[in-house]
Design an enzyme around this catalytic site. Structure first.
Site, PDB file in Angstrom:
ATOM      1  N   LYS A  72      27.868  22.086  38.071  1.00  0.00           N
ATOM      2  CA  LYS A  72      26.995  22.712  37.073  1.00  0.00           C
ATOM      3  C   LYS A  72      26.043  21.645  36.555  1.00  0.00           C
ATOM      4  O   LYS A  72      26.411  20.471  36.444  1.00  0.00           O
ATOM      5  CB  LYS A  72      27.823  23.243  35.893  1.00  0.00           C
ATOM      6  CG  LYS A  72      27.046  24.110  34.936  1.00  0.00           C
ATOM      7  CD  LYS A  72      26.929  25.526  35.459  1.00  0.00           C
ATOM      8  CE  LYS A  72      25.980  26.373  34.648  1.00  0.00           C
ATOM      9  NZ  LYS A  72      25.870  27.735  35.206  1.00  0.00           N
ATOM     10  N   LEU A  74      24.624  48.560  30.822  1.00  0.00           N
ATOM     11  CA  LEU A  74      24.143  49.337  31.971  1.00  0.00           C
ATOM     12  C   LEU A  74      22.949  48.651  32.612  1.00  0.00           C
ATOM     13  O   LEU A  74      21.952  49.276  32.954  1.00  0.00           O
ATOM     14  CB  LEU A  74      23.792  50.760  31.506  1.00  0.00           C
ATOM     15  CG  LEU A  74      24.957  51.459  30.796  1.00  0.00           C
ATOM     16  CD1 LEU A  74      24.500  52.723  30.096  1.00  0.00           C
ATOM     17  CD2 LEU A  74      26.089  51.752  31.779  1.00  0.00           C
ATOM     18  N   ARG A  93      21.251  25.090  33.897  1.00  0.00           N
ATOM     19  CA  ARG A  93      20.986  25.726  32.606  1.00  0.00           C
ATOM     20  C   ARG A  93      20.122  24.783  31.777  1.00  0.00           C
ATOM     21  O   ARG A  93      20.395  23.580  31.754  1.00  0.00           O
ATOM     22  CB  ARG A  93      22.334  25.955  31.927  1.00  0.00           C
ATOM     23  CG  ARG A  93      22.300  26.450  30.530  1.00  0.00           C
ATOM     24  CD  ARG A  93      23.695  26.769  30.040  1.00  0.00           C
ATOM     25  NE  ARG A  93      24.251  27.937  30.728  1.00  0.00           N
ATOM     26  CZ  ARG A  93      25.330  28.612  30.319  1.00  0.00           C
ATOM     27  NH1 ARG A  93      25.985  28.214  29.260  1.00  0.00           N
ATOM     28  NH2 ARG A  93      25.749  29.669  30.970  1.00  0.00           N
ATOM     29  N   ASN A 123      21.749  45.537  35.530  1.00  0.00           N
ATOM     30  CA  ASN A 123      21.729  45.525  36.999  1.00  0.00           C
ATOM     31  C   ASN A 123      23.099  45.809  37.603  1.00  0.00           C
ATOM     32  O   ASN A 123      23.219  46.545  38.573  1.00  0.00           O
ATOM     33  CB  ASN A 123      21.206  44.177  37.493  1.00  0.00           C
ATOM     34  CG  ASN A 123      19.760  43.992  37.089  1.00  0.00           C
ATOM     35  OD1 ASN A 123      18.965  44.914  37.212  1.00  0.00           O
ATOM     36  ND2 ASN A 123      19.429  42.818  36.556  1.00  0.00           N
ATOM     37  N   VAL A 124      24.147  45.219  37.026  1.00  0.00           N
ATOM     38  CA  VAL A 124      25.483  45.426  37.581  1.00  0.00           C
ATOM     39  C   VAL A 124      26.074  46.752  37.093  1.00  0.00           C
ATOM     40  O   VAL A 124      26.543  47.576  37.887  1.00  0.00           O
ATOM     41  CB  VAL A 124      26.439  44.261  37.213  1.00  0.00           C
ATOM     42  CG1 VAL A 124      27.829  44.525  37.766  1.00  0.00           C
ATOM     43  CG2 VAL A 124      25.911  42.934  37.743  1.00  0.00           C
ATOM     44  N   GLY A 125      26.032  46.978  35.772  1.00  0.00           N
ATOM     45  CA  GLY A 125      26.656  48.166  35.181  1.00  0.00           C
ATOM     46  C   GLY A 125      26.138  49.465  35.800  1.00  0.00           C
ATOM     47  O   GLY A 125      26.909  50.376  36.101  1.00  0.00           O
ATOM     48  N   ASP A 139      19.999  29.567  36.065  1.00  0.00           N
ATOM     49  CA  ASP A 139      20.864  30.008  34.968  1.00  0.00           C
ATOM     50  C   ASP A 139      19.993  30.150  33.710  1.00  0.00           C
ATOM     51  O   ASP A 139      18.764  30.227  33.815  1.00  0.00           O
ATOM     52  CB  ASP A 139      22.013  28.986  34.786  1.00  0.00           C
ATOM     53  CG  ASP A 139      23.183  29.536  33.991  1.00  0.00           C
ATOM     54  OD1 ASP A 139      23.769  30.538  34.400  1.00  0.00           O
ATOM     55  OD2 ASP A 139      23.513  28.953  32.939  1.00  0.00           O
TER      56      ASP A 139
HETATM   57  P1  NAD Z   1      21.709  42.574  32.721  1.00  0.00           P
HETATM   58  O1  NAD Z   1      21.038  41.681  31.760  1.00  0.00           O
HETATM   59  O2  NAD Z   1      20.910  43.254  33.792  1.00  0.00           O
HETATM   60  O3  NAD Z   1      22.483  43.742  31.925  1.00  0.00           O
HETATM   61  C1  NAD Z   1      23.182  43.541  30.737  1.00  0.00           C
HETATM   62  C2  NAD Z   1      23.102  44.867  29.965  1.00  0.00           C
HETATM   63  O4  NAD Z   1      23.952  44.776  28.820  1.00  0.00           O
HETATM   64  C3  NAD Z   1      21.696  45.182  29.452  1.00  0.00           C
HETATM   65  O5  NAD Z   1      21.356  46.497  29.819  1.00  0.00           O
HETATM   66  C4  NAD Z   1      21.823  45.037  27.930  1.00  0.00           C
HETATM   67  O6  NAD Z   1      20.968  45.894  27.232  1.00  0.00           O
HETATM   68  C5  NAD Z   1      23.279  45.404  27.733  1.00  0.00           C
HETATM   69  N1  NAD Z   1      23.881  44.924  26.499  1.00  0.00           N
HETATM   70  C6  NAD Z   1      23.661  43.755  25.826  1.00  0.00           C
HETATM   71  N2  NAD Z   1      24.407  43.705  24.712  1.00  0.00           N
HETATM   72  C7  NAD Z   1      25.126  44.856  24.674  1.00  0.00           C
HETATM   73  C8  NAD Z   1      26.067  45.398  23.767  1.00  0.00           C
HETATM   74  N3  NAD Z   1      26.438  44.763  22.659  1.00  0.00           N
HETATM   75  N4  NAD Z   1      26.610  46.612  24.055  1.00  0.00           N
HETATM   76  C9  NAD Z   1      26.243  47.296  25.155  1.00  0.00           C
HETATM   77  N5  NAD Z   1      25.333  46.825  26.038  1.00  0.00           N
HETATM   78  C10 NAD Z   1      24.784  45.645  25.806  1.00  0.00           C
HETATM   79  O7  NAD Z   1      22.896  41.716  33.361  1.00  0.00           O
HETATM   80  P2  NAD Z   1      23.679  42.006  34.714  1.00  0.00           P
HETATM   81  O8  NAD Z   1      23.046  41.277  35.820  1.00  0.00           O
HETATM   82  O9  NAD Z   1      23.931  43.463  34.830  1.00  0.00           O
HETATM   83  O10 NAD Z   1      25.063  41.245  34.415  1.00  0.00           O
HETATM   84  C11 NAD Z   1      25.999  41.794  33.516  1.00  0.00           C
HETATM   85  C12 NAD Z   1      27.055  40.746  33.207  1.00  0.00           C
HETATM   86  O11 NAD Z   1      27.709  40.336  34.405  1.00  0.00           O
HETATM   87  C13 NAD Z   1      26.524  39.463  32.568  1.00  0.00           C
HETATM   88  O12 NAD Z   1      27.485  38.982  31.679  1.00  0.00           O
HETATM   89  C14 NAD Z   1      26.393  38.521  33.753  1.00  0.00           C
HETATM   90  O13 NAD Z   1      26.503  37.169  33.351  1.00  0.00           O
HETATM   91  C15 NAD Z   1      27.596  38.928  34.586  1.00  0.00           C
HETATM   92  N6  NAD Z   1      27.436  38.648  36.010  1.00  0.00           N
HETATM   93  C16 NAD Z   1      26.395  39.171  36.691  1.00  0.00           C
HETATM   94  C17 NAD Z   1      26.258  38.921  38.043  1.00  0.00           C
HETATM   95  C18 NAD Z   1      25.112  39.508  38.834  1.00  0.00           C
HETATM   96  O14 NAD Z   1      25.191  39.489  40.066  1.00  0.00           O
HETATM   97  N7  NAD Z   1      24.080  40.012  38.213  1.00  0.00           N
HETATM   98  C19 NAD Z   1      27.213  38.119  38.713  1.00  0.00           C
HETATM   99  C20 NAD Z   1      28.291  37.607  37.990  1.00  0.00           C
HETATM  100  C21 NAD Z   1      28.384  37.878  36.630  1.00  0.00           C
END
Ligand code: NAD
Length: 353
Positions: free
Chosen positions: A80, A177, A44, A179-181, A114
């Site tokens: 880290k 919503l 980071r 990448n994960v959502g 990070d």
């Molecule tokens: P991302 O940045 O693709 O998606 C995050 C989403 O949250 C975005 O669409 C953003 O607009 C939305 N958002 C931000 N603030 C918000 C709010 N107040 N209310 C509603 N929506 C809001 O991130 P991601 O890769 O989908 O990861 C989601 C979470 O999971 C993060 O916290 C990340 O650290 C964690 N995570 C991700 C992974 C991975 O494989 N990508 C792995 C472990 C943990």
């Protein structure tokens, strides 16, 4: 801060202070535990207000990585690194100097991307050390596998709470919503779940409404919905003294890191409210499982097998927490400590033999 005292309390093995004048670099690499394997942890870059804040972040996050890897049952430890700098001052020379420090650890520490570190920065660091992951994505990125892990975690929590494998007809609120959502919504929709979603991006919310018939709510409305499950997939710290009184869901299971603003206090409050909390670093371990598999030579089948374990691991954690009347976070740490102790004991026996 009494450095050795803090390190002793938190159980770190090694802290490397990296300093260079030309190019200017100040970084801290914290290796928490390597009993299970090399310390894995992303780098980071952040303009910390002072060195103590940087060190605290490195110590806390590296310990979290140990628990994450141990609960995921992968042969890796926790580490880290933090580079103390303003993102605007980041240079390739700085990153390469940092890469040489990573190289000096000869594989005890393996790093990746990070906050404020881009995929291109990872490639720059890679010019000086082979101990980096995410240089080229061999798996299509971690989000789909992370979402699958969260989906399996939801199933485990549903099984524990209502003794059923069926999700059909359940009401789930998904916050975020990205990448994960988005991938999680697909799994839930395929299993007949009624979706309620929010995102600060109206376009993303509209897409999920269109694809899966989700009901879109305003970001601040997501907490108080009459749903069975709340899945935070946006950012950390959102389970706190303001939001807990609003939550009606019986299960909290999402991908976001550090969901509880205060682990002890808010973990306890959730128990008092009868809400089952899936520890974030257990349920979102798909990411580290993916990175670990990229490191050893990507094998999709193996990676998915390891993600499937998230289901059983969470069931084990729920039962420890229930039997010992402790928070699920404490139960997962206990499980991780057991696995680490076992690895240490077997190493000691091998040396003695
Ligand atoms: P991302 O940045 O693709 O998606 C995050 C989403 O949250 C975005 O669409 C953003 O607009 C939305 N958002 C931000 N603030 C918000 C709010 N107040 N209310 C509603 N929506 C809001 O991130 P991601 O890769 O989908 O990861 C989601 C979470 O999971 C993060 O916290 C990340 O650290 C964690 N995570 C991700 C992974 C991975 O494989 N990508 C792995 C472990 C943990």
């Amino acid at each position: 801060m009494q450095l050795f005292e803090t390190v002793r309390e938190m159980g770190h093995e090694q802290i490397l202070y990296c300093h260079g004048k030309n190019p200017e670099i100040r970084a801290i690499i914290a290796i928490h535990d390597t009993s299970l394997g090399p310390a894995m942890g992303a780098t980071r870059l952040y303009p910390y207000v002072n060195e103590e804040a940087a060190l605290r972040d490195a110590l806390r996050l590296s310990r979290g990585m140990t628990y994450k890897a141990a609960c995921a049952n992968i042969p890796a430890g926790g580490g880290k690194a933090v580079i103390i700098a303003n993102p605007a001052d980041k240079t390739d020379e700085m990153l390469r100097a940092y890469g040489r420090f990573v190289e000096s650890l000869k594989g005890r520490f393996i790093t990746g991307q990070d906050v404020n570190i881009t995929p291109q920065d990872v490639r720059t660091i890679n010019q000086e050390t082979k101990y980096v992951v995410g240089v080229e994505e061999k798996s299509g990125g971690p989000a789909p596998i992370t979402a699958l892990g969260v989906f399996l975690g939801i199933k485990a929590a549903v099984n524990f709470t209502w003794q059923t494998q069926r999700l059909e007809g359940m009401r789930v609120a998904v916050q975020g919503l990205g990448n994960v959502g988005k991938n999680l919504c697909r799994h839930l929709h395929e299993h007949g779940v009624q979706l309620f979603v929010s995102d600060i991006s109206p376009e993303k919310a509209a897409e999920i409404k269109h694809l899966y018939g989700a009901t879109v709510v305003e970001p601040e409305e997501i907490y108080g919905l009459d749903v069975d499950i709340f899945s935070p997939c946006a950012m950390g710290g959102i389970i706190n003294s303001q939001t807990i009184p609003l939550i009606q869901a019986k299960i909290i299971a999402g991908a976001a890191n550090n969901q509880l603003e205060n682990e002890r206090l808010h973990g306890q409050r959730l128990i008092e409210k009868g809400i089952l909390y899936c520890p974030d670093y257990v349920i979102n371990a798909g990411g580290i499982i993916n990175v670990y598999n990229e490191m050893i030579g990507y094998n999709e089948e193996k990676a998915f097998q390891q993600v499937n374990n998230i289901y059983d691991t969470l069931l084990k954690i729920f039962s420890i927490a229930h039997q010992q009347a402790m928070t699920t976070n404490d139960a997962s740490k206990r499980l991780a400590d057991e696995r680490i102790l076992k690895a240490r004991t077997s190493k000691t026996q091998q040396i003695a033999a």
